[in-house]
Design a protein around this motif. Sequence first.
Motif, PDB file in Angstrom:
ATOM      1  N   ILE A  54       0.910  -1.149   0.037  1.00 33.20           N
ATOM      2  CA  ILE A  54       0.116   0.146  -0.064  1.00 33.20           C
ATOM      3  C   ILE A  54       0.948   1.316   0.079  1.00 33.20           C
ATOM      4  N   ALA A  55       2.078   1.144   0.275  1.00 31.84           N
ATOM      5  CA  ALA A  55       3.162   2.131   0.010  1.00 31.84           C
ATOM      6  C   ALA A  55       3.071   2.820  -1.257  1.00 31.84           C
ATOM      7  N   ILE A  56       3.027   2.160  -2.541  1.00 28.73           N
ATOM      8  CA  ILE A  56       3.055   2.727  -3.697  1.00 28.73           C
ATOM      9  C   ILE A  56       1.783   3.646  -3.896  1.00 28.73           C
ATOM     10  N   PRO A  57       0.365   3.338  -3.552  1.00 34.10           N
ATOM     11  CA  PRO A  57      -0.456   4.506  -3.836  1.00 34.10           C
ATOM     12  C   PRO A  57      -0.433   5.466  -2.617  1.00 34.10           C
ATOM     13  N   GLU A  58       0.220   5.092  -1.447  1.00 35.86           N
ATOM     14  CA  GLU A  58       0.453   6.102  -0.321  1.00 35.86           C
ATOM     15  C   GLU A  58       1.579   7.160  -0.975  1.00 35.86           C
ATOM     16  N   LEU A  59       2.810   6.885  -1.528  1.00 31.90           N
ATOM     17  CA  LEU A  59       3.562   7.659  -1.988  1.00 31.90           C
ATOM     18  C   LEU A  59       2.907   8.602  -3.060  1.00 31.90           C
ATOM     19  N   MET A  60       1.937   8.005  -3.992  1.00 35.70           N
ATOM     20  CA  MET A  60       1.639   8.756  -4.924  1.00 35.70           C
ATOM     21  C   MET A  60       0.647   9.796  -4.412  1.00 35.70           C
ATOM     22  N   ARG A  61       0.114   9.479  -3.263  1.00 36.88           N
ATOM     23  CA  ARG A  61      -0.985  10.503  -2.559  1.00 36.88           C
ATOM     24  C   ARG A  61      -0.319  11.549  -1.843  1.00 36.88           C
ATOM     25  N   ILE A  62       1.072  11.172  -1.237  1.00 40.15           N
ATOM     26  CA  ILE A  62       1.753  12.173  -0.651  1.00 40.15           C
ATOM     27  C   ILE A  62       2.049  13.302  -1.795  1.00 40.15           C
ATOM     28  N   LEU A  63       2.848  12.568  -2.933  1.00 40.16           N
ATOM     29  CA  LEU A  63       3.385  13.485  -3.806  1.00 40.16           C
ATOM     30  C   LEU A  63       2.209  14.428  -4.587  1.00 40.16           C
ATOM     31  N   VAL A  64       1.127  13.605  -5.115  1.00 41.18           N
ATOM     32  CA  VAL A  64       0.261  14.368  -5.874  1.00 41.18           C
ATOM     33  C   VAL A  64      -0.683  15.230  -4.918  1.00 41.18           C
ATOM     34  N   ASP A  65      -1.223  14.800  -3.825  1.00 40.93           N
ATOM     35  CA  ASP A  65      -2.305  15.686  -2.976  1.00 40.93           C
ATOM     36  C   ASP A  65      -1.573  16.517  -2.118  1.00 40.93           C
ATOM     37  N   GLU A  66      -0.457  15.999  -1.529  1.00 41.84           N
ATOM     38  CA  GLU A  66       0.192  16.981  -0.325  1.00 41.84           C
ATOM     39  C   GLU A  66       1.394  17.678  -0.883  1.00 41.84           C
ATOM     40  N   GLN A  67       1.926  17.259  -2.165  1.00 41.94           N
ATOM     41  CA  GLN A  67       3.219  17.826  -2.343  1.00 41.94           C
ATOM     42  C   GLN A  67       3.045  18.727  -4.059  1.00 41.94           C
ATOM     43  N   GLY A  68       2.006  18.439  -4.491  1.00 44.87           N
ATOM     44  CA  GLY A  68       1.455  19.054  -5.561  1.00 44.87           C
ATOM     45  C   GLY A  68       2.224  18.640  -6.879  1.00 44.87           C
ATOM     46  N   VAL A  69       2.765  17.554  -6.911  1.00 48.27           N
ATOM     47  CA  VAL A  69       3.713  16.825  -7.960  1.00 48.27           C
ATOM     48  C   VAL A  69       2.465  16.494  -8.995  1.00 48.27           C
ATOM     49  N   ALA A  70       2.756  16.591 -10.344  1.00 50.88           N
ATOM     50  CA  ALA A  70       1.913  16.036 -11.388  1.00 50.88           C
ATOM     51  C   ALA A  70       1.776  14.790 -11.302  1.00 50.88           C
ATOM     52  N   TRP A  71       0.711  14.306 -11.907  1.00 51.13           N
ATOM     53  CA  TRP A  71       0.395  12.642 -11.737  1.00 51.13           C
ATOM     54  C   TRP A  71       1.680  11.720 -12.470  1.00 51.13           C
ATOM     55  N   ASP A  72       2.124  12.159 -13.513  1.00 53.38           N
ATOM     56  CA  ASP A  72       2.880  11.461 -14.401  1.00 53.38           C
ATOM     57  C   ASP A  72       4.284  11.567 -13.821  1.00 53.38           C
ATOM     58  N   GLU A  73       4.586  12.743 -13.138  1.00 50.86           N
ATOM     59  CA  GLU A  73       5.928  12.890 -12.727  1.00 50.86           C
ATOM     60  C   GLU A  73       6.049  12.054 -11.267  1.00 50.86           C
ATOM     61  N   ALA A  74       4.972  11.810 -10.702  1.00 51.93           N
ATOM     62  CA  ALA A  74       4.763  11.233  -9.461  1.00 51.93           C
ATOM     63  C   ALA A  74       4.997   9.752  -9.586  1.00 51.93           C
ATOM     64  N   TRP A  75       4.144   9.464 -10.690  1.00 59.85           N
ATOM     65  CA  TRP A  75       4.446   7.818 -11.017  1.00 59.85           C
ATOM     66  C   TRP A  75       5.722   7.664 -11.413  1.00 59.85           C
ATOM     67  N   HIS A  76       6.446   8.411 -12.176  1.00 60.95           N
ATOM     68  CA  HIS A  76       7.820   8.178 -12.378  1.00 60.95           C
ATOM     69  C   HIS A  76       8.687   8.051 -11.238  1.00 60.95           C
ATOM     70  N   ILE A  77       8.514   8.958 -10.216  1.00 59.53           N
ATOM     71  CA  ILE A  77       9.289   8.905  -8.888  1.00 59.53           C
ATOM     72  C   ILE A  77       9.101   7.643  -8.242  1.00 59.53           C
ATOM     73  N   THR A  78       7.572   7.415  -8.158  1.00 62.86           N
ATOM     74  CA  THR A  78       7.171   6.143  -7.426  1.00 62.86           C
ATOM     75  C   THR A  78       7.861   4.959  -7.881  1.00 62.86           C
ATOM     76  N   GLN A  79       7.734   4.607  -9.382  1.00 63.59           N
ATOM     77  CA  GLN A  79       8.327   3.696  -9.969  1.00 63.59           C
ATOM     78  C   GLN A  79       9.851   3.346  -9.895  1.00 63.59           C
ATOM     79  N   LYS A  80      10.378   4.574  -9.577  1.00 63.49           N
ATOM     80  CA  LYS A  80      11.843   4.675  -9.459  1.00 63.49           C
ATOM     81  C   LYS A  80      12.255   4.323  -8.013  1.00 63.49           C
ATOM     82  N   THR A  81      11.253   4.386  -7.057  1.00 60.92           N
ATOM     83  CA  THR A  81      11.566   4.394  -5.473  1.00 60.92           C
ATOM     84  C   THR A  81      11.549   2.962  -5.227  1.00 60.92           C
ATOM     85  N   PHE A  82      10.733   2.095  -5.680  1.00 59.80           N
ATOM     86  CA  PHE A  82      10.310   0.897  -4.861  1.00 59.80           C
ATOM     87  C   PHE A  82      11.008  -0.340  -5.806  1.00 59.80           C
ATOM     88  N   GLY A  83      11.532  -1.242  -4.813  1.00 53.43           N
ATOM     89  CA  GLY A  83      11.849  -2.549  -5.235  1.00 53.43           C
ATOM     90  C   GLY A  83      10.838  -3.654  -4.518  1.00 53.43           C
TER      91      GLY A  83
END
Length: 842
Positions: free
Chosen positions: A347-376
Motif C-alpha cells: 500500500i506504500a505505492i499508492p501512499e507515495l502517490m498520494r503524498i506526492l500528488v495531493d500533498e506536494q502538488g507533483v503532477a501525476w505522471d511525474e509522481a508515477w515516475h518517482i514512485t516507480q523509481k523508488t520501489f523494489g
Amino acid sequence: MKNFLHQNFLHQITHNFLKQHDDRIGLTLEAIKDGFLDYLFFNRGTYPDQATDQDIYQALAMTIRDRLVQRWLHTYKKATMEKDTRVVIYLSAEYLMGPQLGHNIVNLGVREVVEKAMNDLGIDLQSVLDAEVEPGLANGGLGNVAASYLDGLSSLEVPAIGYGIRYEFGLFRQSFSNGWQIEETDKWLQFGFPWEIQQFDRAVEIKFGGSTQRVKDESGNEKVNWIPSEEIKGIPYDVFVPGYKVNTVNTLRLWKAEAIDSFNFQSFNVGDYYGAVDKKVSSENITKVLYPNDESIEGKILRLKQQYFFVSCALQDCVNFFLESGGNILDFHEKFVVQLNDTHPTIAIPELMRILVDEQGVAWDEAWHITQKTFGYTQHTLLPEALEKWPVGLLGQILPRHMEIIYDINYKFLNLAREHFPNHQEIIRTLSLIDETGEKYVRMANLACAGSFSINGVANLQTELLKSYTLKDFYSIFPEKFNNKTNGIAPRRWLMLINNRLTQLLDDTIGTGWEKDLDQLKSLEPFAENQDFVNKWKAVKKEIKNDLAQRIFEQQRVKVDPNSMFDILVKRIHEYKRQHLKVLHIISLYRKIKDNPNESYVPRTFIFGGKAAPGYRMAKLIIKLINSVAEVINNDSSINDLIKVVFIPNYNVRNSQWIYPAADLSEQISTAGKEASGTGNMKFSVNGALTVGTYDGANIEIREEVGSDNFFLFGLKADEVKSLKESGYNPYTYYQENESLRKAIDMINHGYFSPNERDLFRPLTDHLLYYDEYMVMADFTDYVRAQEEAEQLWSQSDAWAKASILNTARMGKFSSDRTVREYLRDIWKADAVEINIKDTLH
Ligand SMILES: *Cc1c(COP(=O)(O)O)cnc(C)c1O
C-alpha cells in the motif's frame, strides 16, 4: 530547553562530555564493570548480591546500549540524514530480531571483555543472556530475512532504516497440554525493552476512512482532499542495529499507534467517559498484536490498518527528514530506495502517490515516475492462491483515496498492457490490479509489480517459477524488472553467537577473516583430511549435543543420548513443510525395530520444534500426533532407547540457538515447488549439519555448493509434482503398494498412539489417503531410501565428520552479506559511508 543554548555550544558541550566520559562509553574491562554496577544500583535500585536475573540482564543491557548510542547518533545524523547519501529503506511487517544482548555484544566485538567483566563479579554471562525475552516482532522466515539484511547493511556500513510495527504482543507462546498446542499471549514488553529509544518529536498523524473531495486550489488546478473519519498518531521507537566491528549503527524504526487525544472531550463533556476511552483503546489496538501467518487474513480490517499505518508512518518520516535536510521532493527516488518485503507493505505505492500528488502538488505522471523509481519488490510466495488480496469494498472504506489512486494506476497500467497484448482479454484480466472474477479484490502482488522497478525472488528455482508461472504475464511485459536474490543468513547471529564452541575452533584453525567474509570458510576444506582436526570437530559437536541433551532433560525429563544421531525438524508447522512425512518415517522405523529386534540399528534422536497458526486445525493435529508418538516411543522399554522423539515447545530464536548447532541431520522436506527459499536450511548447514531434503528452494543451491555427496536428496522435483498432479494423482495406491507405509498409517488409524480415542487422527490419515495435496505418500519410499543412505554414512563416523566439515566450509555463499551486496549492486545502488565517531556531533 531546545532554544535555550546556542546549537553549536550544545554540540561542544556534548563533545567535551563524551571526551570526559570514556568510562561511560569505553570498551575496556573497567569501563564495562563500572557501567554495569552503576546501572544495577542507580537504575535497578539494588545491590549486586540481591539482584535478580532480570536486574542483572537489564543493567548489562543498559551498559552495552550506552556503547551504541554515540555510534547510532553519528550514523543517523552524519550519514542517513545527509542530503546526498542514498539511504536504503526496508519496509517489512516483521523483523525476527532475536535476543539482542548477546548479538550486540558480538557485533561490538566485546564478547571476551564482557565475559571477563561478568566472571570477575561472579556472574555467568550465559545465564544473563538467558534472562532476555526476545522481541515478538515476527512469525519466522520472512522476518529473519529482514533482520539479517539490516545486520548486513550495518556491517557493510551502508546507511539504512528498517521500518516496521512495534507489536505490543508478539506471536503467541506455545506450550503443550496433553500433547495439544496451547497459545498464550507473548507479553514481550512486560519488563521493558532496553534496546529502543522513543522519538516523540517525530510522531506523525495517520488517517483512516471518510471520503474524498475534489477542489480547486489557488491557481485553479484540481486537487483531491481526503476528509478522514478517524485520525491517530504514530509514535516511533528506534532500535539500534549495529554492524559487526564497525561504527555504523543503523536504525530499526518501529511505530506504535496512539490516540491523538487521550480523551475525546466532546464525549467526555456529555458524560460518556467510557465511550471516549473506548475510542482511544480502539485506535491503539492497531499495533497491539502480530497476526500469525498461514491463516486466512482476508477481511481482517485490523491487519489492513496495520499495513497502512506503518507504511504511511514510514513514508511521511522519509519525506519529512528529506525536506528538513533541504532536499527537493522531485529527487525523492535519488535519496531513497524502498524495498518491499513481500506484499504486506505494498500500500506504500499508492501512499507515495498520494503524498506526492495531493500533498506536494507533483503532477501525476511525474509522481508515477518517482514512485516507480523508488520501489523494489521482493516476492516470497509461489502459490497463486496465497497471494495477498483485499476486497475493494473494504479497502475503499478504510482508504478511500488510495482506492481511487489504485483505479487510476490500473487504468494507465492496463493501457500499457494492451499495447503488449492486443486482443488478449484473458491476459489483461490476469494482469489487472483488480480481480473481477467474483467479489472484487485488489491484488497486492500486481500492484507491487506495476509500481516497482525491480521484482525479485529469493532463490533461483523460485525466481524461475515466478517468471514462468506465478508472474509470467508480468515477466513478458517487464522482463528487465525481474532478478533473483538468493536469501542469506547473518553469520554473526547464526554461527558466531549461537555456536561459540565451533567459532573458537574455526578461529583457532583458519583465523578470524571468515567472520567478515564467510567465503573464507573455504580454507577449512583441507582440514577435512586431517585426522587430528576431524577428531577435534567430533569432540566439539559432542559437547554441543551434550548442551542440548542437558536442556532437554531439564525441560522435559527425557534422556537423550548425545551419541545418537540428532535428526532435527524445526520450522513452522505446515502441511507443505510435511512434518507428517517425518512422523510416518519415525513410525515405520519404530515398527521395524519392534518387528526385528535383533538387527542392528543406528540410534537416533528425533527433535521437532515449531508453532502452528492458532486457526490451522490440521497443523495442530500434526503437533498432537508428534507428541503422541513421542509418548509411546519414549516409554517403550522394548526398543532399548534406540530411538527417542522430542518436541521442544515454543520454538523461537532464543530456543533455536541450542538446536541448530546440535543437529547432525537437517530435515528440509517440503513438497518441491512450494518452499520459496528457506533459511533454516542454511543455519543448519553452516553449523555442520548434513541435509536430507527435496529439490526445492535454496536446498538446490546448498546442495550445489556443498556437493551432492554431502547432501541427501530425495523426492519428486517441482515439474514432476506438477505432471503427477495433472495426470491424476492417487495417493491410495502408495498405501497399497508400500508395506511399511501401510503399517505406519494403520498403526495411527488403529489407535496405537491414541488408545482412548481411536479416530483422533482420522482427518489426517484420510486426507493423506484420499487427497494428499502435498504428495507425502508419493515421496515416502524415496525418503526412506535417503534416510538409509544417511544411516550408512553415519556408521562411518569419520566420513560423516568429513561431510559435516565440508558443509560448513562450503556455505560462504549463504551469508546475508553476499545477498546484501547483490541487492546493493543490482537494486539499491547505495554506497558505504564510514562513520568516524571522533567527529563532533552535528
Ligand atoms: C530461521 C527461522 C525460521 C525459518 O525457518 P525455515 O526452516 O526456513 O522455515 C522460523 N522461525 C525461527 C524462530 C527461525 O529462527
